[in-house]
Enzyme design. Structure first.
Site, PDB file in Angstrom:
ATOM      1  N   GLU A 100      -2.331  -8.953   3.474  1.00 57.22           N
ATOM      2  CA  GLU A 100      -2.652  -9.420   4.831  1.00 57.22           C
ATOM      3  C   GLU A 100      -4.136  -9.268   5.139  1.00 57.22           C
ATOM      4  OE1 GLU A 100      -1.426  -6.556   4.044  1.00 57.22           O
ATOM      5  OE2 GLU A 100      -1.971  -4.991   5.478  1.00 57.22           O
ATOM      6  N   HIS A 137      -3.751  -4.951   0.017  1.00 56.98           N
ATOM      7  CA  HIS A 137      -3.289  -5.470   1.310  1.00 56.98           C
ATOM      8  C   HIS A 137      -3.349  -6.993   1.304  1.00 56.98           C
ATOM      9  CE1 HIS A 137      -2.884  -1.750   3.647  1.00 56.98           C
ATOM     10  NE2 HIS A 137      -3.803  -1.298   2.822  1.00 56.98           N
ATOM     11  N   CYS A 149       0.837  -1.208   0.000  1.00 65.74           N
ATOM     12  CA  CYS A 149       0.000   0.000   0.000  1.00 65.74           C
ATOM     13  C   CYS A 149       0.872   1.259   0.000  1.00 65.74           C
ATOM     14  CB  CYS A 149      -1.006  -0.032   1.153  1.00 65.74           C
ATOM     15  SG  CYS A 149      -2.362   1.142   0.908  1.00 65.74           S
TER      16      CYS A 149
END
Lengths: 201, 268
Positions: free
Chosen positions: A183, A181, A78
């Protein structure tokens, strides 16, 4: 087990990045210690928020990351990806780390299109790379951003379409960046982190 | 290849447990938040929202524990709201693993909380939640909204869990929140919340058309078509629901399959 240093410069939700890397099989450490970063097999530069503040918070670690990128892979996530670029147009022009050619631009206004680009959008794979091993084309990942990196086709691994097609994954030398993202992108994101750890680092 | 519409299950928490009531009253226990969130994750939820509805009055801390447990197990976006009054409250939740924080009453009382939060943590972190209800008294400076039955009203922002009217026009407040740096609006209509009669389309579309940030529709879902209406007629970017998912009336996947069949882009 690969040692992955998550650069801690005081921003964002590092816990999810840490857990994601751990789940993907890494020996991950959240650190601001240049020695720990230099000893890692790979580096993750996370980040949310504004570009200039991010670069300022990174401070002396800018040089640490640039130096480390000569030896080991770096994955910017990001804002971390945007900071890999040469410059950003977010609130004035600011220099980035310069590891990937190009600059960071704001999405142009478009009727009915909301900014930030927030939610799940898909990745069109433009270049084969170990980062996408085992992942099919057009898989969905989670994005939250108002700016995007404009780079060369050679450095573009995937594109995503929102207002305009933009580079959603980039690479130049050891520097990798993803605008989304991983994650926060469920199984697809975890696989991508695993690929970074196992096949790239 | 387009940005998909999001389906967001919301978990109202009280003392670390999920509860659900009608019009913010008559709360019933609906299970362990992390367990439920995990189930929604498996069903294809695009995000999860935790709203700590008692945080204003009681001890914090349980919510921090729930957020960290959830963040350790779920790899999807997590929004947390309820009782957030300071940047330190935000910081604590973001550190625990939240991606966004949702502010409601505290943002109305001190709108600089929006700008300060956005500056420190980024626009994408700050969700402004607003509870609104219809007001038929004529008042200067309010935004007239035409209802399906032909009557016109304006929508008023209410705070403290829907118990206190503020006199603030909802459309004006939404635009104000955007200007101050909100990344998203979570809009709950007290008119429809808990009724299962569908989202309040009039106010949802009015706000979504007037702001440039994503709007999450909330309050009133009872059928699969209500989600479709929220996206199409309400022009919402995301739809949030609680009880229909908690009590297993349908799964997130069923909602998404229904939407996909009707031509709405969703992540399946």
């Amino acid at each position: 087990m690969k040692k992955i240093a998550i650069i801690d410069y005081g921003v964002g939700n590092l816990r999810s990045v840490y857990r994601g890397l751990e789940r993907a099989g890494a020996d991950a450490t959240i650190t601001a210690d240049a020695a720990v970063i230099a000893a890692a097999d790979g580096i993750v530069l996370p980040g949310v928020g504004a570009f200039r503040e991010g670069m300022e918070m990174l401070g002396d670690l800018q040089e640490t990351v640039i130096a480390a990128s000569r030896e080991v892979p770096v994955l910017g996530i990001c804002l971390g990806m945007q900071m890999l670029m040469e410059s950003s147009e977010e609130h004035g022009t600011h220099n980035g780390l310069g590891l990937v050619p190009g600059s960071v631009k704001r999405f142009p206004p478009a009727p009915g299109m909301k900014v930030p680009h927030m939610g799940w959008n898909s990745l069109r794979i433009e270049q084969d790379d170990p980062l996408f091993d085992g992942l099919m084309n057009e898989r969905y990942v989670y994005f939250v951003h108002s700016f995007y990196a404009a780079t060369t086709p050679e450095c573009t691994l995937t594109t995503t379409e929102y207002i305009c097609p933009f580079a959603s994954s980039i690479k130049s030398g050891n520097a990798y960046g993803v605008q989304f993202h991983p994650e926060k992108s469920g199984a697809v994101g975890l696989r991508l982190l695993e690929n970074f750890i196992e096949r790239i680092c | 290849m387009v940005l998909t519409k999001r389906i967001i299950p919301c978990l109202d928490l009280k003392d670390g447990r999920v509860v659900k009531g009608t019009n913010f009253l008559n709360l019933r226990d609906a299970g362990d938040p992390v367990e439920l969130a995990q189930r929604y994750n498996e069903q294809g939820a695009d995000e999860v929202v935790f709203l700590d509805i008692t945080a204003s009055k009681e001890q914090r801390g349980t919510i921090i524990e729930v957020v960290s447990r959830a963040a350790d197990q779920l790899f999807l976006p997590l929004t947390v709201g309820g009782g957030i009054r300071t940047l330190e409250d935000m910081q604590q939740l973001l550190r625990a693993g939240a991606d966004k924080v949702s502010i409601n009453t505290s943002a109305v009382q001190d709108p600089t909380l929006i700008s300060r939060g956005a500056e420190r943590f980024g626009t994408q972190c700050i969700v402004v939640a607003m509870d609104v209800r219809r007001n038929f008294e004529e008042r200067l400076g309010t935004t007239g909204i035409e209802l399906p039955d032909g009557r016109t009203c304006w929508y008023e922002v209410v705070i403290y869990g829907g118990s206190r009217p503020t006199g603030i026009d909802a459309v004006t407040w939404a635009k104000n929140a955007e200007e101050r740096g909100a990344g998203e609006i979570l809009l709950t209509s007290m008119e429809t919340d808990g009724t299962k009669a569908g989202f309040d389309i009039a106010i949802t579309s009015a706000i979504s058309e007037r702001v440039g940030i994503p709007v999450i529709a909330s309050g009133g879902v009872g059928t699969l078509d209500h989600f479709y209406d929220g996206f199409v007629a309400g022009r919402a970017d995301a739809c949030l629901a609680a009880s229909v998912f908690h009590y297993g009336e349908f799964t997130v996947r069923q909602v998404k399959e229904h939407l996909a069949a009707r031509g709405i882009p969703v992540r399946l």
